[in-house]
Structures are given as structure tokens and as C-alpha cells.
Design a protein around this motif. Structure first.
Motif, PDB file in Angstrom:
ATOM      1  N   LEU A 404      14.827 -16.555  24.684  1.00  0.00           N
ATOM      2  CA  LEU A 404      15.741 -17.679  24.883  1.00  0.00           C
ATOM      3  C   LEU A 404      14.959 -18.979  25.087  1.00  0.00           C
ATOM      4  O   LEU A 404      15.331 -20.021  24.534  1.00  0.00           O
ATOM      5  CB  LEU A 404      16.662 -17.423  26.076  1.00  0.00           C
ATOM      6  CG  LEU A 404      17.765 -16.382  25.827  1.00  0.00           C
ATOM      7  CD1 LEU A 404      18.510 -16.072  27.117  1.00  0.00           C
ATOM      8  CD2 LEU A 404      18.745 -16.892  24.759  1.00  0.00           C
ATOM      9  N   ASN A 405      13.883 -18.917  25.866  1.00  0.00           N
ATOM     10  CA  ASN A 405      13.061 -20.115  26.089  1.00  0.00           C
ATOM     11  C   ASN A 405      12.517 -20.670  24.767  1.00  0.00           C
ATOM     12  O   ASN A 405      12.561 -21.866  24.518  1.00  0.00           O
ATOM     13  CB  ASN A 405      11.880 -19.801  27.008  1.00  0.00           C
ATOM     14  CG  ASN A 405      12.287 -19.725  28.475  1.00  0.00           C
ATOM     15  OD1 ASN A 405      13.454 -20.005  28.809  1.00  0.00           O
ATOM     16  ND2 ASN A 405      11.351 -19.364  29.330  1.00  0.00           N
ATOM     17  N   LEU A 406      11.991 -19.750  23.947  1.00  0.00           N
ATOM     18  CA  LEU A 406      11.399 -20.202  22.680  1.00  0.00           C
ATOM     19  C   LEU A 406      12.456 -20.781  21.754  1.00  0.00           C
ATOM     20  O   LEU A 406      12.263 -21.813  21.107  1.00  0.00           O
ATOM     21  CB  LEU A 406      10.671 -19.039  21.976  1.00  0.00           C
ATOM     22  CG  LEU A 406       9.505 -18.407  22.733  1.00  0.00           C
ATOM     23  CD1 LEU A 406       8.850 -17.318  21.886  1.00  0.00           C
ATOM     24  CD2 LEU A 406       8.470 -19.460  23.121  1.00  0.00           C
ATOM     25  N   LYS A 408      15.313 -22.017  22.617  1.00  0.00           N
ATOM     26  CA  LYS A 408      15.812 -23.269  23.178  1.00  0.00           C
ATOM     27  C   LYS A 408      14.864 -24.417  22.820  1.00  0.00           C
ATOM     28  O   LYS A 408      15.295 -25.499  22.415  1.00  0.00           O
ATOM     29  CB  LYS A 408      15.948 -23.138  24.700  1.00  0.00           C
ATOM     30  CG  LYS A 408      16.797 -24.233  25.294  1.00  0.00           C
ATOM     31  CD  LYS A 408      17.236 -23.905  26.711  1.00  0.00           C
ATOM     32  CE  LYS A 408      17.941 -25.107  27.312  1.00  0.00           C
ATOM     33  NZ  LYS A 408      17.135 -26.324  27.303  1.00  0.00           N
ATOM     34  N   ASN A 409      13.587 -24.186  22.934  1.00  0.00           N
ATOM     35  CA  ASN A 409      12.599 -25.213  22.555  1.00  0.00           C
ATOM     36  C   ASN A 409      12.761 -25.594  21.084  1.00  0.00           C
ATOM     37  O   ASN A 409      12.699 -26.770  20.725  1.00  0.00           O
ATOM     38  CB  ASN A 409      11.168 -24.704  22.767  1.00  0.00           C
ATOM     39  CG  ASN A 409      10.736 -24.813  24.215  1.00  0.00           C
ATOM     40  OD1 ASN A 409      11.405 -25.467  25.028  1.00  0.00           O
ATOM     41  ND2 ASN A 409       9.633 -24.164  24.544  1.00  0.00           N
ATOM     42  N   ALA A 410      12.971 -24.572  20.233  1.00  0.00           N
ATOM     43  CA  ALA A 410      13.120 -24.839  18.796  1.00  0.00           C
ATOM     44  C   ALA A 410      14.379 -25.667  18.552  1.00  0.00           C
ATOM     45  O   ALA A 410      14.344 -26.646  17.793  1.00  0.00           O
ATOM     46  CB  ALA A 410      13.190 -23.521  18.035  1.00  0.00           C
ATOM     47  N   THR A 458       7.800 -32.990  27.815  1.00  0.00           N
ATOM     48  CA  THR A 458       7.964 -34.301  27.179  1.00  0.00           C
ATOM     49  C   THR A 458       9.454 -34.647  27.131  1.00  0.00           C
ATOM     50  O   THR A 458       9.854 -35.615  26.531  1.00  0.00           O
ATOM     51  CB  THR A 458       7.411 -34.273  25.743  1.00  0.00           C
ATOM     52  OG1 THR A 458       8.052 -33.211  25.045  1.00  0.00           O
ATOM     53  CG2 THR A 458       5.909 -34.066  25.717  1.00  0.00           C
ATOM     54  N   LYS A 459      10.251 -33.770  27.773  1.00  0.00           N
ATOM     55  CA  LYS A 459      11.708 -33.972  27.699  1.00  0.00           C
ATOM     56  C   LYS A 459      12.212 -34.573  29.006  1.00  0.00           C
ATOM     57  O   LYS A 459      11.676 -34.282  30.078  1.00  0.00           O
ATOM     58  CB  LYS A 459      12.394 -32.621  27.462  1.00  0.00           C
ATOM     59  CG  LYS A 459      11.945 -31.960  26.169  1.00  0.00           C
ATOM     60  CD  LYS A 459      12.459 -30.542  26.092  1.00  0.00           C
ATOM     61  CE  LYS A 459      11.729 -29.798  24.995  1.00  0.00           C
ATOM     62  NZ  LYS A 459      11.998 -28.369  25.043  1.00  0.00           N
ATOM     63  N   GLU A 460      13.287 -35.365  28.880  1.00  0.00           N
ATOM     64  CA  GLU A 460      13.826 -36.021  30.071  1.00  0.00           C
ATOM     65  C   GLU A 460      14.340 -35.019  31.103  1.00  0.00           C
ATOM     66  O   GLU A 460      14.115 -35.158  32.293  1.00  0.00           O
ATOM     67  CB  GLU A 460      14.987 -36.930  29.653  1.00  0.00           C
ATOM     68  CG  GLU A 460      14.794 -38.365  30.121  1.00  0.00           C
ATOM     69  CD  GLU A 460      15.814 -39.270  29.479  1.00  0.00           C
ATOM     70  OE1 GLU A 460      16.946 -39.270  29.968  1.00  0.00           O
ATOM     71  OE2 GLU A 460      15.461 -39.942  28.474  1.00  0.00           O
ATOM     72  N   LEU A 465       8.449 -25.493  32.500  1.00  0.00           N
ATOM     73  CA  LEU A 465       8.070 -24.142  32.959  1.00  0.00           C
ATOM     74  C   LEU A 465       8.339 -23.078  31.898  1.00  0.00           C
ATOM     75  O   LEU A 465       7.840 -21.958  31.990  1.00  0.00           O
ATOM     76  CB  LEU A 465       8.859 -23.782  34.231  1.00  0.00           C
ATOM     77  CG  LEU A 465       8.429 -24.526  35.494  1.00  0.00           C
ATOM     78  CD1 LEU A 465       9.425 -24.273  36.624  1.00  0.00           C
ATOM     79  CD2 LEU A 465       7.034 -24.114  35.914  1.00  0.00           C
ATOM     80  N   GLY A 466       9.109 -23.440  30.858  1.00  0.00           N
ATOM     81  CA  GLY A 466       9.533 -22.464  29.830  1.00  0.00           C
ATOM     82  C   GLY A 466       8.369 -21.690  29.241  1.00  0.00           C
ATOM     83  O   GLY A 466       8.317 -20.456  29.301  1.00  0.00           O
ATOM     84  N   LEU A 467       7.400 -22.418  28.677  1.00  0.00           N
ATOM     85  CA  LEU A 467       6.286 -21.745  28.004  1.00  0.00           C
ATOM     86  C   LEU A 467       5.346 -21.061  29.004  1.00  0.00           C
ATOM     87  O   LEU A 467       4.766 -20.033  28.696  1.00  0.00           O
ATOM     88  CB  LEU A 467       5.517 -22.736  27.126  1.00  0.00           C
ATOM     89  CG  LEU A 467       6.250 -23.142  25.834  1.00  0.00           C
ATOM     90  CD1 LEU A 467       5.467 -24.219  25.090  1.00  0.00           C
ATOM     91  CD2 LEU A 467       6.468 -21.945  24.921  1.00  0.00           C
TER      92      LEU A 467
HETATM   93 MG    MG Z   1      11.448 -25.222  27.205  1.00  0.00          MG
END
Ligand code: MG
Ligand code: ADP
Length: 504
Positions: A404-406, A408-410, A458-460, A465-467
Motif C-alpha cells: 500500500l505504501n509503494l 500510494k507513493n506511485a 517532499t510532500k506537504e 516514514l513510508g519507505l
Molecule cells: Mg509515502
């Protein structure tokens, strides 16, 4: 400091001996032997040259003398009855070279008839072996060194028989002064000593020959025209060549090997420090992670309470402005919740029990969530399942979180329109590879280098912590995570997990 560290271990002393002392001694020894051989060859070469030079010299002198007598013999042969001129010619010939002692003419009976030196008494040489041999063979002979009967000098004599119509008419004799030959040898010498020995072993001349000892070099050559050996000797003042070469080499190699040893020690020390530093860092990270996870756990409960109470309050106060505040509070609480959930995952993943699941099943379970997220953003999302079964050992919820983290980043990285996310599962060797690829904004080098730093984002509204969580979980399963990214082209993230091999 380097020195203290060095003597601390026996291994270092051994390395020290192997790198410095042993090579220094063995290489110095080998080089010294080679050097000594070279120098000795050089001296032998010089000595040989001297011996050859003197041999040539004496050879030439005797050769010239023989041809002179030959000429005189011819002269006598032409006119054997008139010998009046012969004495004068013999005298002139003698005066040509100081090494000539005298020239004589004897009859076949050995009586000396004419001579360049005054004869006090009649002299007969018929008993001399060289004379007898000359008469016998008709060839010229050379006498051994002897005391001459006419002059009493130490000489050698060359006897040349003269024939007339096949009959022996007499013998021409030429005596050579050994003292003058010696003088001439000395005149042509540098530092070398020379000795001449005849075939009976008698020393004919000797310019101060030493018994062979260290530092002297001898060379012997045979002379062509007479049965003599000539020996040259040189003496060196260099002392012990081996010791000199050996210690020079030891000096140079000692410095060189010590520099080498220092460099090796320095790099070993540097490596050691690096390893220790890394271990320290890992310990620190583990401590922080555990602290974070346990703190997160403590925050979670009061947070649930706050959330419920805010919900209640928001139902009680319907004022528009109040509702706005409640909304903000709720949003912030949600955000804290997300961070806390992720922090929780940072705790020791090994503390959970691992089970074997097929990676395809796990993806299928989260498929509805990811499709709905993708639809919300109008992103084209596709999943490509492998044909093979992909059994992996993991905690199901944790692996779901990773995926889910990956994803979501994509989804965050792609545009609302035209964005594409591809999820692909495959078996590669003994590994299961799950790839999440997007055609989004990509990452510059400096971002890529920091994505695994905790709280780097780099996101607001990112947590950063995701990666970190993904890496932590994947590595705890013995897997790896790889990121490949190009700005404006997209990002490929691959997690590689070891497959559980069938036991049968
Ligand atoms: Mg993330
Ligand atoms: P967060 O998503 O909360 O920012 P992550 O650890 O998930 O934290 O990601 C860290 C950073 O890595 C992101 O802020 C982003 O800059 C970058 N990143 C991660 N995945 C991608 C991706 N697929 N495309 C572009 N940048 C990415």
C-alpha cells in the motif's frame, strides 16, 4: 596511536614480519648475490682483457723476432761464403729493440762464429737442447729461460737453422732479454700484476704476483708462439662486496617496506573504524525505532479517545464555524493516527509470527482498495499476476502495508490524467519480485539518496516514514528493495523476497 594498536595483537606482529623484515632480508640477500656476481664478472672481464693484452704483446714481439731472423737467414742463404756483412747487419738489427740481447751465427757444430757481442772465449752451444732440436728438425726452436753463455744475462734464445742446397750451413741465434721484456710488460701495465710461466712451470717473469685471496682476480692465457702461460691479476680494495650490497639493500628496502606496512595498517585501521561506526549507527537506529514504536503504542489509545470525543462534540455543536474547527481537529487527529500507525510498524518486525502466503493472494486482498484509490484520481492501474505460485514467509498485514505504501507513493507521483501505475509479480530464480512502476514525476539524485531517511518527505502532508517502514519490513524477511527513477519519466520500485521452497 597506530603503534599501540599495532602491538595489541599477535597477528599484527606476524603481518609486520611478513611485510617488512622477511621480504627485506630475502630480497636484500638475493639482490646482493646478484650484485656480487655482476661485480665479479666485471673484474674477471677486466683481468681477462689484461692477460690477453700482455699475451698479444709478447706474442707479437716473438713473432717479429722470428721473422727478422728469417730475413737474416735468407740473406745468409743467398751468399753463404761471404759473411763479412752479416756481423754489421746483425748489430743493426739488435740495436732496433732494447729487448734484443744479441744475435749470433754458429756453425752446425755449435761454435759461435759471429756475434753482436764480444766473445771473450770461444763458445760452443752444441750441448743446448734447443740447438740440437733446431739442427735435427730444420725448424726454428725457442729455448727455455736460461743464463746466456756470452753475456751472462737471463735470456731466451731463438735458434733458426740455415740450409744451403739442402745442407745445414749454420744456425742463426737470437737472444731476448727477459729483464727488458719484463720492463716492457710493466710499462704496458696499469694496476695489474703479471706473471709468465713456461711449460716446465718455471716463472720467467713476475711483476709482484700475490697469492690468491679475497679481492684478487686471476686470469690465465696461453701464448701462441711459445709454450708459456701468462697470468694477470688485479686486486680490489672494495672489501666485502656482499656485506656492502646487502646492507645498502637492507637500508632501502627497510624504509620502503615500512612505508608499505604503515599504509596497510592505516587502511586496516580506517576500515575497522568504519565498521565500528556503522555498528554504532545500527544500534542507535534500533534503539530509536523501538522507542518510536513503543511511544506510538502509548499515543494510540488516548488518540482513539480524543477522536471519539471530538465526534461527539461535533454532533452537539452545529454552528458552521464550530464545524470547521471540528473538521480541522479531526483531520489533524487522522494525520497523527497515520504517523502513529507507521511508527508502530517500525518496532521489531521479528517479534511477530511469520506465516507462508502466496504473494498473489495478498495483492488480491488489497486489490479493491487500490483500484478505488486509482479510480478516485483517474489513474490507469493494472496488475499483472505471475503464472507461478509465489509462496513467501511474512506477516500478512505488514506486507500489505508495504504494498500500500509503494502504491500510494506511485499514485502521488502521477498526473490526474494520463497517469499509469503498473504492478507486476514474477518469479525470478528463487525470489519473488514485486514491481510497482509509475510514469510520474520521478526523483532527482539527491532525493533518491535520501528516501530511506526517516521523516524525509517532499510532500506537504507526507510523513516521510513510508519507505523507511517498507525497507525495514522487507529486510526483516531477508529481502531487498530497489528504486530506479528518472525525472519526468517515472519510478520503478522493486521488492525482492525469497520464495519459500517446497519441502517435497
Ligand atoms: Mg509515502
Ligand atoms: P512520504 O510518501 O510520506 O513522503 P515516503 O517515505 O513514502 O514518504 O517517500 C519519501 C519521498 O520519496 C517522497 O516524499 C517522494 O519525494 C519520494 N518518492 C517516493 N516514491 C516516489 C515515487 N514513486 N515517485 C516519485 N517520488 C517518490
Amino acid at each position: 596511536m597506530l603503534w599501540k594498536w599495532f602491538i595489541r595483537s599477535k597477528k599484527n606482529v606476524l603481518i609486520y614480519l611478513m611485510i617488512t623484515i622477511i621480504p627485506t632480508i630475502t630480497i636484500s640477500h638475493a639482490l646482493a648475490l646478484q650484485k656480487v656476481q655482476e661485480i665479479e664478472n666485471h673484474y674477471m672481464y677486466i683481468t681477462e682483457n689484461y692477460a690477453q693484452l700482455h699475451a698479444r704483446h709478447i706474442d707479437r714481439f716473438i713473432g717479429e723476432t722470428v721473422s727478422r731472423i728469417d730475413m737474416l737467414a735468407t740473406l745468409i742463404e743467398i751468399n753463404p761464403d761471404d759473411l763479412s756483412n752479416v756481423e754489421e747487419i746483425l748489430k743493426r738489427t739488435r740495436d732496433k729493440d732494447i729487448r734484443f740481447s744479441g744475435f749470433y751465427w754458429s756453425n752446425p757444430e755449435g761454435d759461435i762464429l759471429i756475434g753482436t757481442n764480444e766473445l771473450a772465449n770461444p763458445i760452443n752451444i752444441a750441448d743446448r737442447e734447443y740447438f740440437q732440436k733446431a739442427i735435427e728438425t730444420g725448424e726454428y726452436t725457442i729455448s727455455p729461460a736460461h743464463i746466456g753463455r756470452v753475456t751472462g744475462r737471463f735470456i731466451i734464445t731463438i735458434a733458426t737453422p740455415v740450409l744451403n742446397n739442402g745442407e745445414m750451413s749454420g744456425v742463426l741465434l737470437s737472444s731476448l732479454r727477459i729483464d727488458k721484456i719484463e720492463e716492457s710488460v710493466i710499462k704496458h701495465s696499469d694496476d695489474e700484476k703479471v706473471s709468465v710461466i713456461d711449460d716446465t712451470g718455471q716463472s720467467i717473469l713476475d711483476t709482484g704476483f700475490n697469492l690468491a685471496r679475497d679481492g684478487t682476480y686471476n686470469y690465465t692465457v696461453e701464448i701462441d708462439k711459445v709454450p708459456w702461460r701468462i697470468e694477470a691479476q688485479i686486486e680490489t680494495t672494495e672489501g666485502n662486496l656482499y656485506a656492502k650490497a646487502f646492507f645498502t639493500n637492507v637500508g632501502i628496502l627497510f624504509i620502503f617496506t615500512h612505508i608499505l606496512f604503515m599504509l596497510i595498517q592505516y587502511s586496516l585501521l580506517k576500515r575497522q573504524i568504519k565498521i565500528e561506526k556503522k555498528q554504532n549507527e545500527l544500534q542507535k537506529i534500533e534503539l530509536v525505532e523501538n522507542l518510536a514504536a513503543s511511544t506510538a503504542h502509548e499515543i494510540r489509545n488516548p488518540l482513539t479517545g480524543i477522536k471519539g470525543l471530538v465526534q461527539l462534540l461535533s454532533e452537539k455543536y452545529n454552528d458552521e464555524k464550530d464545524q470547521l474547527y471540528f473538521n480541522v481537529i479531526q483531520q489533524e487527529v487522522n494525520r497523527i493516527n497515520t504517523i502513529v500507525s507507521e511508527l508502530l510498524l517500525l518496532g521489531k518486525p521479528t517479534a511477530h509470527k511469520l506465516n507462508t502466503y502466496c504473494a498473489k493472494e495478498i495483492i488480491k486482498e488489497i486489490e479493491p482498495i487500490i483500484h478505488s484509490e486509482a479510480n478516485l484520481k483517474s489513474v490507469d492501474l493494472s496488475i499483472q499476476f505471475a503464472y507461478d505460485r509465489l509462496p513467501i514467509s511474512c506477516v500478512k498485514d505488514h506486507l500489505k502495508q508495504v504494498l500500500l505504501n509503494l502504491i500510494k507513493n506511485a499514485l502521488d507521483a502521477v498526473n490526474e490524467n494520463g497517469g499509469q501505475v503498473r504492478i507486476c509479480l514474477e518469479k525470478k530464480g528463487t525470489n519473488c519480485v514485486i514491481k510497482v512502476a509509475d510514469n510520474g514525476i520521478g526523483m532527482p539524485e539527491d532525493v533518491l539518496n535520501r528516501v530511506f531517511d526517516p521523516f524525509f518527505t517532499t510532500k506537504e502532508t507526507g510523513t516521510g516514514l513510508g519507505l523507511v517502514v517498507c525497507k525495514r519490513i522487507v529486510e526483516s524477511y531477508g529481502g531487498k528493495i530497489k528504486i530506479d527513477s528518472t525525472i519526468d519519466k517515472g519510478t520503478d520500485v522493486e521488492i525482492i523476497l525469497p520464495l519459500v521452497l517446497d519441502k517435497n
